[in-house]
Design a protein around this motif. Sequence first.
Motif, PDB file in Angstrom:
ATOM      1  N   ILE A 182      38.155  68.480  24.060  1.00  0.00           N
ATOM      2  CA  ILE A 182      38.412  69.353  22.917  1.00  0.00           C
ATOM      3  C   ILE A 182      38.168  70.797  23.335  1.00  0.00           C
ATOM      4  O   ILE A 182      37.054  71.161  23.728  1.00  0.00           O
ATOM      5  CB  ILE A 182      37.509  68.964  21.729  1.00  0.00           C
ATOM      6  N   LEU A 183      39.206  71.629  23.269  1.00  0.00           N
ATOM      7  CA  LEU A 183      39.107  73.025  23.709  1.00  0.00           C
ATOM      8  C   LEU A 183      38.631  73.913  22.566  1.00  0.00           C
ATOM      9  O   LEU A 183      39.096  73.770  21.426  1.00  0.00           O
ATOM     10  CB  LEU A 183      40.463  73.521  24.209  1.00  0.00           C
ATOM     11  N   ASP A 184      37.719  74.839  22.883  1.00  0.00           N
ATOM     12  CA  ASP A 184      37.313  75.810  21.876  1.00  0.00           C
ATOM     13  C   ASP A 184      38.077  77.114  22.086  1.00  0.00           C
ATOM     14  O   ASP A 184      38.840  77.273  23.046  1.00  0.00           O
ATOM     15  CB  ASP A 184      35.793  76.034  21.914  1.00  0.00           C
ATOM     16  N   THR A 185      37.903  78.047  21.165  1.00  0.00           N
ATOM     17  CA  THR A 185      38.691  79.279  21.173  1.00  0.00           C
ATOM     18  C   THR A 185      38.426  80.118  22.417  1.00  0.00           C
ATOM     19  O   THR A 185      39.358  80.653  23.038  1.00  0.00           O
ATOM     20  CB  THR A 185      38.381  80.099  19.908  1.00  0.00           C
ATOM     21  N   SER A 186      37.153  80.236  22.799  1.00  0.00           N
ATOM     22  CA  SER A 186      36.795  81.119  23.917  1.00  0.00           C
ATOM     23  C   SER A 186      37.409  80.665  25.229  1.00  0.00           C
ATOM     24  O   SER A 186      37.859  81.494  26.029  1.00  0.00           O
ATOM     25  CB  SER A 186      35.270  81.198  24.045  1.00  0.00           C
ATOM     26  N   VAL A 187      37.441  79.344  25.476  1.00  0.00           N
ATOM     27  CA  VAL A 187      37.966  78.863  26.745  1.00  0.00           C
ATOM     28  C   VAL A 187      39.487  78.996  26.802  1.00  0.00           C
ATOM     29  O   VAL A 187      40.070  79.143  27.883  1.00  0.00           O
ATOM     30  CB  VAL A 187      37.526  77.402  26.984  1.00  0.00           C
ATOM     31  N   ILE A 188      40.139  78.977  25.642  1.00  0.00           N
ATOM     32  CA  ILE A 188      41.601  79.176  25.623  1.00  0.00           C
ATOM     33  C   ILE A 188      41.927  80.633  25.923  1.00  0.00           C
ATOM     34  O   ILE A 188      42.823  80.939  26.716  1.00  0.00           O
ATOM     35  CB  ILE A 188      42.176  78.750  24.260  1.00  0.00           C
ATOM     36  N   ILE A 189      41.198  81.549  25.278  1.00  0.00           N
ATOM     37  CA  ILE A 189      41.427  82.974  25.518  1.00  0.00           C
ATOM     38  C   ILE A 189      41.090  83.348  26.961  1.00  0.00           C
ATOM     39  O   ILE A 189      41.769  84.158  27.586  1.00  0.00           O
ATOM     40  CB  ILE A 189      40.586  83.812  24.526  1.00  0.00           C
ATOM     41  N   ASP A 190      40.045  82.725  27.514  1.00  0.00           N
ATOM     42  CA  ASP A 190      39.625  82.999  28.889  1.00  0.00           C
ATOM     43  C   ASP A 190      40.762  82.762  29.884  1.00  0.00           C
ATOM     44  O   ASP A 190      40.965  83.531  30.815  1.00  0.00           O
ATOM     45  CB  ASP A 190      38.422  82.125  29.226  1.00  0.00           C
TER      46      ASP A 190
END
Length: 368
Positions: free
Chosen positions: A167-175
């Motif tokens: 499950i991906l969170d917002t910060s790791v997607i933006i990173d």
Amino acid sequence: MTKILVTVVFVLVGGSLGYNFLPYVWALITSVPRIINNPITNMVLGAIVLYFLSVPATDYVERAIVKVENFLSDLSASYLLFGSLGMIIGLILSWLINLSLVGLQIPGFSDVLPIITTAMLAYLGFRLATSRREEIRRVIIGRGNPKEEDGGVLERKVQDNFRRNKILDTSVIIDGRIYDIVQTGFLEGSLIIPNFVLRELQHIADSSDSIKRVRGRRGLDILNSLQKEEGLTVEMYDGDVEEADEVDEKLVVLAKKMDGMVVTNDYNLNKVCEFQNVPVLNVNDLANAIKPVVIPGEEMHVMIIKQGTERSQGVAYLDDGTMVVVEDGQHYMNKSIDVVVTSALQTSAGRMIFARPVHSSKKLKEKE
């Protein structure tokens, strides 16, 4: 809609009970008019009684139905399918066995034992089918025994600590580094993008702050790239997590429900997951793990670009972003110098290297 269905079921059950059992009740009363003691009246009376009982009971039944739906939605389709097939086979076997048990006509024994046999075989069929479903699946699709077909090489058994859903969170997607990690093939299973994470990304992309807007659009571009990546399973979770309000809390609850892992680079979310025993993959931990090991006494060439927090300290950065704190480095501001490593500190938030200029170390040795 659920309340209407529950009420209809209560009314139908009441009509059936009234038709079958009210005649016995009227038989206990000697003087009952024929207009009351007839099949139609009995059905209507039974339906009316159960209708009034359904009014207070509907809310409880509806809550029970919602709990059952939530429980079943958390189970995988293969688990339910194989469990149902196993239960059906168990019921068929119990029916065959019960034919002989009922034929014995032993009082008590022939009445009670078939019920016990049915319950036991249905449960055993369900448990065996769900616990051995991978072997059953291999037999069904005709793969047979992998040991015989593959020259003694057994398939990898999925361990208990394997979590298919990431499950991906917002910060790791933006990173953005998650896309590079996926391309290397280090992540197994499916990437889950919750709907509330996508909404947060869209909100950031629509922000009036130009920096936030760029970050949000970058996250949406990363999602599109992940979606187009061949050989990668990206799934959307359209539901919401009503038990929590904040996005981080929703991620933790969702990971528990789906038996998955949270993928993040947020230091605080990482600690919350560890505290609640939720498996977590921290991209920063991975980045730190693959950085070259720095040994005290090793020399490197750096450029001092800003002052440190302590007096006379200078700060430099390596190509991979690692911070280097140089003692007496403030005197070499905006200059490239050779330094020698004294120690290194590594955490989930990143790695920090402490060093001093090479010439100062040489002076100390000369004094010694």
